[in-house]
Design an enzyme around this catalytic site. Structure first.
Site, PDB file in Angstrom:
ATOM      1  N   GLY A 144     -10.346   1.100   3.084  1.00 40.65           N
ATOM      2  CA  GLY A 144      -9.607   0.207   2.188  1.00 40.65           C
ATOM      3  C   GLY A 144      -8.213   0.762   1.929  1.00 40.65           C
ATOM      4  N   ILE A 170     -11.306 -10.489   2.796  1.00 42.37           N
ATOM      5  CA  ILE A 170     -10.171 -11.164   3.400  1.00 42.37           C
ATOM      6  C   ILE A 170      -9.930 -12.521   2.725  1.00 42.37           C
ATOM      7  CG2 ILE A 170      -9.147 -11.971   5.564  1.00 42.37           C
ATOM      8  CD1 ILE A 170      -9.710  -8.871   5.322  1.00 42.37           C
ATOM      9  N   CYS A 246       4.321  -5.846   6.618  1.00 41.43           N
ATOM     10  CA  CYS A 246       3.949  -7.156   6.034  1.00 41.43           C
ATOM     11  C   CYS A 246       3.633  -6.977   4.549  1.00 41.43           C
ATOM     12  CB  CYS A 246       2.705  -7.733   6.704  1.00 41.43           C
ATOM     13  SG  CYS A 246       2.772  -7.813   8.486  1.00 41.43           S
ATOM     14  N   ARG A 276      -2.800 -20.949 -35.643  1.00 43.85           N
ATOM     15  CA  ARG A 276      -4.079 -20.471 -36.167  1.00 43.85           C
ATOM     16  C   ARG A 276      -3.909 -19.843 -37.555  1.00 43.85           C
ATOM     17  NH1 ARG A 276      -9.423 -21.190 -36.335  1.00 43.85           N
ATOM     18  NH2 ARG A 276     -10.559 -19.249 -36.628  1.00 43.85           N
ATOM     19  N   GLU A 371      -3.571  -5.214  -2.065  1.00 42.24           N
ATOM     20  CA  GLU A 371      -2.195  -4.885  -1.656  1.00 42.24           C
ATOM     21  C   GLU A 371      -1.802  -3.475  -2.097  1.00 42.24           C
ATOM     22  OE1 GLU A 371      -0.085  -6.784   0.045  1.00 42.24           O
ATOM     23  OE2 GLU A 371      -0.774  -8.853  -0.184  1.00 42.24           O
ATOM     24  N   GLY A 372      -2.794  -2.557  -2.136  1.00 40.44           N
ATOM     25  CA  GLY A 372      -2.569  -1.203  -2.619  1.00 40.44           C
ATOM     26  C   GLY A 372      -2.941  -1.129  -4.084  1.00 40.44           C
ATOM     27  N   THR A 373      -3.882  -0.222  -4.400  1.00 43.49           N
ATOM     28  CA  THR A 373      -4.355  -0.137  -5.788  1.00 43.49           C
ATOM     29  C   THR A 373      -3.267   0.463  -6.683  1.00 43.49           C
ATOM     30  OG1 THR A 373      -5.226   2.098  -5.570  1.00 43.49           O
ATOM     31  CG2 THR A 373      -6.722   0.305  -4.951  1.00 43.49           C
ATOM     32  N   PHE A 391      -2.102  11.851  -0.714  1.00 42.48           N
ATOM     33  CA  PHE A 391      -3.259  11.014  -0.386  1.00 42.48           C
ATOM     34  C   PHE A 391      -4.388  11.834   0.233  1.00 42.48           C
ATOM     35  CE2 PHE A 391       0.656   8.595   0.395  1.00 42.48           C
ATOM     36  CZ  PHE A 391       0.518   7.614  -0.576  1.00 42.48           C
TER      37      PHE A 391
END
Ligand code: TGC
Ligand code: FAD
Length: 392
Positions: A144, A170, A246, A276, A371-373, A391
């Site tokens: 992932g 996906i 992308c 309220r 899209e990247g955590t 990483f």
């Protein structure tokens, strides 16, 4: 669901920074969301169904390939217009913005940038109108955050490629006509292949039981000895940098989109706080609720400035991937915090589908992951400022 009374916050008069074209594009997208998305989206989210009837309209407002040149069917707009369209769509629903992001930045973008002229002419005009829907297969069950480890692969069989493997999580997969799939060749080099629905051995089972992005269809891509014609390989870029390129475009759109979700939550909570009454006065007249609203509008304004500047840099071709990571991470986290606070401000009503807030909050749990955590984008910033990749 309540009628859509949305009024866009613009605390620092940022509209002054927009051109007439930006405002026209933004207002058209906003009007379309009010008319076509807001009245139906809660029902589709509750049913966990993608509202397919909105696809044509998404194409008409520039939601598919806003910055792709007109000669290929795109809208030929600049990066700020692209961002504003994403903001307005996600103001309606993150799942609808997902469909737009995937089609624009993860399917049309690689065909435009890495494809040849025949591929551009064959696919882009139909994708721009929504006649064809695409999906993007990078993530795998065991890879992932680390897509470079992917095991999906293809072999050169002389007159075609033979593709094997599986992709997971996906967006658009269950109904996509084509998939841009990232796979390794026999030398282990990553390439993009266009896989078309109907190719033997290609299936797209739907992923069920999501509590998030329920109005967006998610699925797997299974490749069991799929024969892919050689002309379907994207010839002009390979390596992990190709799919990550992308993602830069999609993450930029998400940075704008998250502002839309945040604005909707803020606007709803602000209106509710004035209406309220508790203890004989509006809850908006209490210091605790004002603290929440003041922090919300401050964070939205900061995110708007960050994103506008990033759009200018993108228009000039000067934005870095790390700058995009910072904006994606900051703005999605900001939107999630605002959604959680706004939900509390509505008390019990906040958990119902009468209001959009809980749906935004649940959607944003995906947006902060895909899209990247959140953590991966922090590590990208950390690497950018120190020079050390943490990483591995
Ligand atoms: P690393 O060694 O750093 O880089 C490999 C090559 O890629 C280049 N590169 C980039 N190129 C363009 N844009 C970027 N953002 C780039 N980042 C890196 C890099 O220069 C290098 O090129 P070269 O020529 O030297 O080979 O790669 P790594 O394996 O260490 O990983 C880096 C890391 C962790 C940042 C990357 O893998 C990453 O971003 N991981 C997160 C994965 C991710 O975001 N997946 C998203 C899947 S798609 C999705 O979620 C769609 S949701 C859609 C929706 O519904 O809206
Ligand atoms: P993992 O990578 O297993 O991460 C688990 C946790 O570990 C995270 O908190 C992460 O931050 C952390 N972690 C991982 N590595 C490190 C590290 N080195 N240091 C510190 N912490 C780390 N993918 C596509 O290709 N196409 C799509 O269209 C698409 N759509 C999606 C739609 C939805 C609704 C969702 C939820 C996901 C989608 N994805 C898609 C996949 C998405 O990009 C991945 O879920 C995401 O990249 C994270 O991968 P993972 O889920 O395997 O988590």
């Amino acid at each position: 669901m309540k009628p859509d009374l949305f009024q866009s916050p613009d605390y620092y008069l940022l509209d002054d920074l927009l051109s007439e074209e930006h405002k026209l594009v933004r207002d058209a997208a906003r009007a379309w969301v009010k008319k076509e998305v807001s009245p139906i989206i809660e029902e589709y989210a509750q049913r966990a169904e993608f509202p397919k009837q909105i696809v044509k309209g998404l194409g008409e407002i520039g939601g598919f390939g806003p910055y792709i040149p007109v000669e290929y069917g795109g809208a030929g707009l600049d990066q700020i217009s692209y961002g504003l369209i994403m903001q307005e769509i996600e103001r309606g629903d993150s799942g609808v913005r997902s469909t737009s992001s995937v089609q624009s930045s993860l399917v049309m973008y690689p065909i435009w940038k890495y494809g040849n002229e025949e591929q551009r002419m064959k696919y882009l005009p139909k994708l721009a109108t929504g006649e064809w829907i695409g999906c993007f297969g990078l993530t795998e069950p065991d890879f992932g955050s680390n897509p470079g480890g992917m095991v999906t692969n293809f072999k050169d069989m002389g007159d075609h490629y033979l593709l094997n493997g599986a992709k997971m999580w996906i967006s658009n997969a269950p109904f996509a006509d084509i998939a841009v799939v990232w796979a390794k060749n026999e030398e282990g080099r990553i390439h993009g292949l266009i896989v078309e629905r109907g190719m033997e051995g290609f299936s797209t089972p739907e992923t069920h039981n999501k509590w998030s992005l329920r109005a967006s269809a998610t699925g797997e891509l299974i490749f069991d000895n799929v024969k892919v014609p050689k002309e379907n390989l994207l010839p002009n870029k390979s390596g992990l940098g190709a799919p990550l390129g992308c993602l830069d475009s999609a993450r930029y759109g998400i940075a704008w989109g998250a502002i839309g979700a945040a604005m909707d939550c803020y606007d709803t909570a602000l209106r509710y706080s004035k209406e309220r009454i508790q203890f004989d006065k509006p809850i908006g007249a209490t210091q605790l609720q004002q603290k929440k609203l003041a922090e919300m509008i401050t964070e939205i304004t900061k995110a708007q400035l960050l994103t506008w500047r990033l759009g200018v840099l993108r228009n000039e071709g000067r934005a870095t991937s790390a700058q995009i990571s910072m904006a994606k991470r900051n703005n999605v986290d900001m939107a999630l915090t605002i959604a959680r606070d706004a939900r509390q401000m509505l008390g019990g009503m906040g958990i119902t589908g009468e209001y959009s807030i809980m749906r935004h909050m649940m959607n944003l749990e995906s947006v902060v992951t895909y899209e990247g955590t959140h953590d991966i984008h922090l590590l990208i910033t950390g690497m950018d400022v120190t020079g050390f990749p943490a990483f591995k």
